[in-house]
Design an enzyme around this catalytic site. Structure first.
Site, PDB file in Angstrom:
ATOM      1  N   LYS A 138       0.718  -1.407  -0.019  1.00 37.10           N
ATOM      2  CA  LYS A 138      -0.092   0.111   0.044  1.00 37.10           C
ATOM      3  C   LYS A 138       0.811   1.263  -0.152  1.00 37.10           C
ATOM      4  O   LYS A 138       0.367   2.220   0.353  1.00 37.10           O
ATOM      5  CB  LYS A 138      -1.088  -0.074   0.963  1.00 37.10           C
ATOM      6  CG  LYS A 138      -2.037  -1.331   1.348  1.00 37.10           C
ATOM      7  CD  LYS A 138      -2.891  -1.002   0.127  1.00 37.10           C
ATOM      8  CE  LYS A 138      -3.884  -2.302   0.222  1.00 37.10           C
ATOM      9  NZ  LYS A 138      -4.172  -3.045  -1.200  1.00 37.10           N
ATOM     10  N   CYS A 139       2.136   1.090  -0.387  1.00 35.23           N
ATOM     11  CA  CYS A 139       2.956   2.262  -0.426  1.00 35.23           C
ATOM     12  C   CYS A 139       2.913   2.930  -1.617  1.00 35.23           C
ATOM     13  O   CYS A 139       2.757   2.193  -2.600  1.00 35.23           O
ATOM     14  CB  CYS A 139       4.577   1.620  -0.106  1.00 35.23           C
ATOM     15  SG  CYS A 139       5.628   2.890  -0.251  1.00 35.23           S
TER      16      CYS A 139
END
Length: 164
Positions: free
Chosen positions: A34-35
């Site tokens: 989710k970066c």
């Protein structure tokens, strides 16, 4: 201790030894699905596909220490990486890269190749290149894209026969 003495676990809990990669170039990366840098998964996969037959091994070490950007469980992480980014290279179970529970691979790599200002990993997608002789040779910041270091990876591959 050297690089080949280190071990890690797959998301399924199987223990693997770096000894299995002796004679290969290894690119170790702390990852997070989710970066904002997660599109690097696609470039890591491209390197994996291009150079796996020439002796490159890419290993992603998922980490949730930076703003909870790896919310997946060990069970769902591989599937998420495969579906969203086409990842087929080796992933490990979730690990810590900093603090008292730092995974031994990252403790070793940070000691061998400290960053510019400190040994600490500052963010997701820090990359380490290990030569086929098991020597950590280069550390790259998270913002350095995997394809930007392709020439440096090629230079350490055990098989230098490339069709350009």
């Amino acid at each position: 201790m050297d690089f080949y003495d280190l071990k890690f676990r797959t998301p399924q809990g199987e223990e693997l030894s770096m000894e299995a990669y002796k004679g290969k170039a290894v690119l170790v990366v702390n990852t997070a699905t989710k970066c904002g840098l997660a599109p690097q998964f696609k470039e890591l996969e491209a390197l994996h596909q291009e150079y796996k037959d020439q002796g490159l091994v890419v290993i992603g070490f998922p980490c949730n220490q930076f703003r909870n950007q790896e919310p997946e469980t060990n069970d769902s992480m591989e599937e998420s990486c495969e579906i969203n980014f086409g990842v087929s290279f080796q992933l490990t179970e979730k690990i810590d890269v900093n603090g008292k529970h730092t995974h031994p691979v990252f403790k070793y790599l940070k000691d061998y190749l400290p960053g510019k200002l400190s040994k600490k990993i500052k963010w997701n997608f820090t990359k380490f290149l290990i030569t086929p002789e098991g020597l950590p040779s280069k550390r790259w910041a998270p913002t350095v894209r995997p394809l930007a270091v392709e020439q440096q990876i090629r230079a350490v591959l055990p098989i230098h026969q490339f069709a350009d």
